[in-house]
Design an enzyme around this catalytic site. Structure first.
Site, PDB file in Angstrom:
ATOM      1  N   HIS A 127      19.991 -53.633-132.233  1.00  0.00           N
ATOM      2  CA  HIS A 127      20.099 -52.611-133.268  1.00  0.00           C
ATOM      3  C   HIS A 127      21.290 -51.674-133.062  1.00  0.00           C
ATOM      4  O   HIS A 127      21.660 -51.329-131.949  1.00  0.00           O
ATOM      5  CB  HIS A 127      18.817 -51.779-133.326  1.00  0.00           C
ATOM      6  CG  HIS A 127      18.456 -51.141-132.012  1.00  0.00           C
ATOM      7  ND1 HIS A 127      18.893 -49.893-131.641  1.00  0.00           N
ATOM      8  CD2 HIS A 127      17.701 -51.581-130.976  1.00  0.00           C
ATOM      9  CE1 HIS A 127      18.417 -49.577-130.439  1.00  0.00           C
ATOM     10  NE2 HIS A 127      17.688 -50.599-130.012  1.00  0.00           N
ATOM     11  N   ASP A 128      21.917 -51.309-134.172  1.00  0.00           N
ATOM     12  CA  ASP A 128      22.960 -50.281-134.221  1.00  0.00           C
ATOM     13  C   ASP A 128      24.246 -50.672-133.502  1.00  0.00           C
ATOM     14  O   ASP A 128      25.076 -49.818-133.201  1.00  0.00           O
ATOM     15  CB  ASP A 128      22.442 -48.945-133.659  1.00  0.00           C
ATOM     16  CG  ASP A 128      21.179 -48.477-134.355  1.00  0.00           C
ATOM     17  OD1 ASP A 128      21.230 -48.254-135.580  1.00  0.00           O
ATOM     18  OD2 ASP A 128      20.131 -48.352-133.699  1.00  0.00           O
ATOM     19  N   GLY A 145      21.129 -52.219-127.583  1.00  0.00           N
ATOM     20  CA  GLY A 145      21.368 -51.376-128.740  1.00  0.00           C
ATOM     21  C   GLY A 145      22.572 -50.463-128.591  1.00  0.00           C
ATOM     22  O   GLY A 145      22.964 -50.075-127.489  1.00  0.00           O
TER      23      GLY A 145
END
Length: 271
Positions: A127-128, A145
């Site tokens: 994520h991200d 992440g």
């Protein structure tokens, strides 16, 4: 209601949920699932047995191979199903078993990948993460992440990148390397823990950087990492000397930028 171009080829054993947008000349093979918020731009191929889900946009000419899951929820412990996105640029290839997650609200709500990237089997983008163009992630590479990877970086098989790390342009990460700290542009990292082994001379040459410039970057590297002060102090001290060398300035700017992680060096992590 789905928006499916007339030239799209969708296998009768594929599932395209109502609401998906399917571009011209898209091919979706058997046993694929395409979610309701997915956008597949022109000339995308989803080979078979793959899942594209979430609020995900796949750029033109991308190829997605079997068992890949693209656009899944983050694996963050704080994931609560809030709206987030994944955007993948043009002409990227995601081989077998690749997983790429959407963003999280706490991390900006988006995962972004540029153009012409290659993700080999079982590699993972969490994520991200923000990835540039022309990146190669070899088999079983893992990005935690919030990682940022700049253009044309290459990550060797089985390497793992700690969350919030940055990897600079044209950097090379050796196979099975543990990336605990930021890696400068043109840097070459190897080992566990990862040690900055020097410059990615092969990558610099392939990028069209001339021999004289490479020699200047080598000299600056020694001044930064072998000088009497700390890394940031040494880098700041040579800025005027290399103001006319874009590659060195790029390294100096990378070191000077705010970051959650320290800078990898030839010494960090050694006993």
């Amino acid at each position: 209601m789905s928006r499916i171009a007339s030239t799209a080829r969708i296998h009768p054993m594929a599932i395209v949920e109502d609401g998906a947008t399917i571009g011209e000349n898209v091919t979706i093979g058997p046993f694929c699932t395409i979610g309701k918020d997915v956008v597949l731009k022109d000339d995308v191929e989803v080979v078979s047995n793959a899942v594209v889900t979430g609020k995900t946009e796949i750029g033109k000419g991308c190829r997605i191979f079997p068992m890949a899951v693209i656009g899944g929820l983050s694996q963050s412990l704080h994931e609560a199903g809030e709206e987030s996105t994944l955007t993948i640029g043009d002409n990227c290839t995601m081989r077998e078993g690749v997983t790429i997650n959407m963003g999280t609200v706490g991390g900006g709500g988006r995962t972004v990948i540029g153009n012409d990237c290659l993700f080999l089997a079982n590699s993972h983008v969490a994520h991200d993460c923000i990835l540039g163009n022309g990146i190669v992630m070899s088999n079983n590479v893992m990005l935690a992440g919030h990682v940022k990877v700049d253009d044309r970086a290459i990550l060797g098989g089985g390497s793992a990148v700690h969350q919030f790390n940055r990897i600079g342009r044209n950097a090379f990460i050796g196979g099975l390397t543990a990336v605990n700290y930021d890696v400068i542009p043109y840097g070459m990292l190897n080992g566990n823990p990862g040690i900055l082994a020097g410059l990615n001379i092969v990558g610099m040459t392939r990028a069209g950087i001339d021999r004289a410039t490479i020699h200047r970057v080598r000299k600056a590297f020694k001044q930064i990492f072998e000088g009497e002060g700390n890394i940031r102090t040494n880098a700041a001290a040579i800025r005027d000397e290399y103001a006319d060398c874009r590659e060195v300035v790029e390294i100096l700017d990378f070191i000077a930028a705010d970051s959650d992680r320290a800078i990898s060096s030839p010494f960090r992590g050694k006993a």
